[in-house]
Design a protein around this motif. Structure first.
Motif, PDB file in Angstrom:
ATOM      1  N   GLU A 186      -4.701  12.638  12.859  1.00  0.00           N
ATOM      2  CA  GLU A 186      -5.200  12.057  11.611  1.00  0.00           C
ATOM      3  C   GLU A 186      -6.467  11.243  11.856  1.00  0.00           C
ATOM      4  O   GLU A 186      -7.427  11.330  11.085  1.00  0.00           O
ATOM      5  CB  GLU A 186      -4.123  11.194  10.961  1.00  0.00           C
ATOM      6  CG  GLU A 186      -3.020  12.016  10.325  1.00  0.00           C
ATOM      7  CD  GLU A 186      -1.911  11.152   9.729  1.00  0.00           C
ATOM      8  OE1 GLU A 186      -1.964   9.905   9.841  1.00  0.00           O
ATOM      9  OE2 GLU A 186      -0.987  11.739   9.139  1.00  0.00           O
ATOM     10  N   GLN A 212       0.834  -1.197   0.000  1.00  0.00           N
ATOM     11  CA  GLN A 212       0.000   0.000   0.000  1.00  0.00           C
ATOM     12  C   GLN A 212       0.876   1.257   0.000  1.00  0.00           C
ATOM     13  O   GLN A 212       1.849   1.351   0.740  1.00  0.00           O
ATOM     14  CB  GLN A 212      -0.870  -0.023   1.247  1.00  0.00           C
ATOM     15  CG  GLN A 212      -2.071   0.831   1.165  1.00  0.00           C
ATOM     16  CD  GLN A 212      -2.974   0.605   2.381  1.00  0.00           C
ATOM     17  OE1 GLN A 212      -2.542   0.094   3.399  1.00  0.00           O
ATOM     18  NE2 GLN A 212      -4.215   0.984   2.241  1.00  0.00           N
ATOM     19  N   ASP A 213       0.502   2.213  -0.858  1.00  0.00           N
ATOM     20  CA  ASP A 213       1.226   3.481  -0.893  1.00  0.00           C
ATOM     21  C   ASP A 213       0.915   4.281   0.360  1.00  0.00           C
ATOM     22  O   ASP A 213      -0.218   4.323   0.816  1.00  0.00           O
ATOM     23  CB  ASP A 213       0.824   4.300  -2.124  1.00  0.00           C
ATOM     24  CG  ASP A 213       1.350   3.697  -3.406  1.00  0.00           C
ATOM     25  OD1 ASP A 213       2.369   2.985  -3.349  1.00  0.00           O
ATOM     26  OD2 ASP A 213       0.743   3.941  -4.454  1.00  0.00           O
ATOM     27  N   ARG A 214       1.920   4.928   0.874  1.00  0.00           N
ATOM     28  CA  ARG A 214       1.715   5.801   2.033  1.00  0.00           C
ATOM     29  C   ARG A 214       1.228   7.154   1.544  1.00  0.00           C
ATOM     30  O   ARG A 214       1.731   7.679   0.552  1.00  0.00           O
ATOM     31  CB  ARG A 214       3.017   5.968   2.798  1.00  0.00           C
ATOM     32  CG  ARG A 214       3.528   4.659   3.371  1.00  0.00           C
ATOM     33  CD  ARG A 214       4.764   4.884   4.131  1.00  0.00           C
ATOM     34  NE  ARG A 214       4.390   4.782   5.549  1.00  0.00           N
ATOM     35  CZ  ARG A 214       5.245   4.859   6.530  1.00  0.00           C
ATOM     36  NH1 ARG A 214       6.522   5.064   6.288  1.00  0.00           N
ATOM     37  NH2 ARG A 214       4.856   4.733   7.771  1.00  0.00           N
ATOM     38  N   PRO A 215       0.243   7.714   2.238  1.00  0.00           N
ATOM     39  CA  PRO A 215      -0.249   9.028   1.809  1.00  0.00           C
ATOM     40  C   PRO A 215       0.832  10.090   1.982  1.00  0.00           C
ATOM     41  O   PRO A 215       1.672  10.004   2.872  1.00  0.00           O
ATOM     42  CB  PRO A 215      -1.427   9.295   2.739  1.00  0.00           C
ATOM     43  CG  PRO A 215      -1.307   8.329   3.851  1.00  0.00           C
ATOM     44  CD  PRO A 215      -0.440   7.197   3.389  1.00  0.00           C
ATOM     45  N   GLU A 216       0.776  11.052   1.104  1.00  0.00           N
ATOM     46  CA  GLU A 216       1.715  12.167   1.194  1.00  0.00           C
ATOM     47  C   GLU A 216       1.430  12.955   2.466  1.00  0.00           C
ATOM     48  O   GLU A 216       0.289  13.193   2.827  1.00  0.00           O
ATOM     49  CB  GLU A 216       1.540  13.078  -0.023  1.00  0.00           C
ATOM     50  CG  GLU A 216       2.524  14.211  -0.076  1.00  0.00           C
ATOM     51  CD  GLU A 216       2.363  15.043  -1.337  1.00  0.00           C
ATOM     52  OE1 GLU A 216       2.677  16.245  -1.254  1.00  0.00           O
ATOM     53  OE2 GLU A 216       1.913  14.514  -2.352  1.00  0.00           O
ATOM     54  N   LYS A 217       2.459  13.328   3.163  1.00  0.00           N
ATOM     55  CA  LYS A 217       2.314  14.078   4.410  1.00  0.00           C
ATOM     56  C   LYS A 217       2.645  15.542   4.161  1.00  0.00           C
ATOM     57  O   LYS A 217       3.452  15.879   3.305  1.00  0.00           O
ATOM     58  CB  LYS A 217       3.265  13.538   5.496  1.00  0.00           C
ATOM     59  CG  LYS A 217       3.075  12.074   5.807  1.00  0.00           C
ATOM     60  CD  LYS A 217       1.878  11.882   6.684  1.00  0.00           C
ATOM     61  CE  LYS A 217       1.764  10.409   7.086  1.00  0.00           C
ATOM     62  NZ  LYS A 217       0.822  10.191   8.135  1.00  0.00           N
ATOM     63  N   GLU A 218       1.999  16.394   4.915  1.00  0.00           N
ATOM     64  CA  GLU A 218       2.241  17.825   4.824  1.00  0.00           C
ATOM     65  C   GLU A 218       2.499  18.365   6.224  1.00  0.00           C
ATOM     66  O   GLU A 218       1.816  18.002   7.177  1.00  0.00           O
ATOM     67  CB  GLU A 218       1.019  18.521   4.217  1.00  0.00           C
ATOM     68  CG  GLU A 218       1.244  19.977   3.950  1.00  0.00           C
ATOM     69  CD  GLU A 218       0.104  20.587   3.153  1.00  0.00           C
ATOM     70  OE1 GLU A 218      -0.099  21.805   3.309  1.00  0.00           O
ATOM     71  OE2 GLU A 218      -0.567  19.878   2.396  1.00  0.00           O
ATOM     72  N   ARG A 272     -10.141  12.002  10.354  1.00  0.00           N
ATOM     73  CA  ARG A 272     -10.900  11.003   9.587  1.00  0.00           C
ATOM     74  C   ARG A 272     -12.322  10.874  10.138  1.00  0.00           C
ATOM     75  O   ARG A 272     -13.298  10.856   9.382  1.00  0.00           O
ATOM     76  CB  ARG A 272     -10.209   9.637   9.639  1.00  0.00           C
ATOM     77  CG  ARG A 272      -9.037   9.497   8.732  1.00  0.00           C
ATOM     78  CD  ARG A 272      -8.492   8.051   8.746  1.00  0.00           C
ATOM     79  NE  ARG A 272      -7.127   8.067   8.297  1.00  0.00           N
ATOM     80  CZ  ARG A 272      -6.058   8.068   9.091  1.00  0.00           C
ATOM     81  NH1 ARG A 272      -6.204   8.005  10.399  1.00  0.00           N
ATOM     82  NH2 ARG A 272      -4.849   8.103   8.593  1.00  0.00           N
ATOM     83  N   GLU A 278      -0.750  10.665  14.624  1.00  0.00           N
ATOM     84  CA  GLU A 278      -1.726   9.592  14.466  1.00  0.00           C
ATOM     85  C   GLU A 278      -3.061   9.968  15.101  1.00  0.00           C
ATOM     86  O   GLU A 278      -4.117   9.738  14.521  1.00  0.00           O
ATOM     87  CB  GLU A 278      -1.200   8.293  15.082  1.00  0.00           C
ATOM     88  CG  GLU A 278      -2.114   7.115  14.876  1.00  0.00           C
ATOM     89  CD  GLU A 278      -2.388   6.794  13.423  1.00  0.00           C
ATOM     90  OE1 GLU A 278      -3.529   6.402  13.118  1.00  0.00           O
ATOM     91  OE2 GLU A 278      -1.481   6.939  12.588  1.00  0.00           O
ATOM     92  N   SER A 302     -14.343  13.976   9.391  1.00  0.00           N
ATOM     93  CA  SER A 302     -14.697  14.008   7.969  1.00  0.00           C
ATOM     94  C   SER A 302     -15.857  13.055   7.686  1.00  0.00           C
ATOM     95  O   SER A 302     -16.813  13.416   6.989  1.00  0.00           O
ATOM     96  CB  SER A 302     -13.480  13.624   7.123  1.00  0.00           C
ATOM     97  OG  SER A 302     -13.824  13.596   5.763  1.00  0.00           O
TER      98      SER A 302
END
Length: 77
Positions: A34, A2-8, A38, A31, A41
């Protein structure tokens, strides 16, 4: 894999006592934030969906109150 989401990187202000408590407990702030975002949202999306579909939900509920379940005659329980 799984690709890791881009962090900002962001700057936020947090109650200093709360931050000290979190650090004392070795809380992973990223964590926790985030996960909270989630959940927030999802809750907002659910509320928006309910608002957008309110008329249909109310019509369906009224139909059910007026006529009952369409399959009532076929239930075996």
């Amino acid at each position: 894999m799984q690709d890791r989401p881009e962090k900002e990187v962001v700057e936020i202000a947090i109650d200093s006592r709360l931050l000290a408590e979190a650090r004392n407990e070795s809380t992973d702030l990223c964590e926790v934030l985030e996960q909270a975002l989630r959940e927030e949202s999802r809750a907002r999306q659910w509320q928006r969906w309910r608002q957008e579909n309110r008329a249909s939900i109310e019509a369906s509920n009224k139909e059910l109150e007026t006529n009952g379940l369409w399959c009532e005659d076929y239930r075996v329980w």
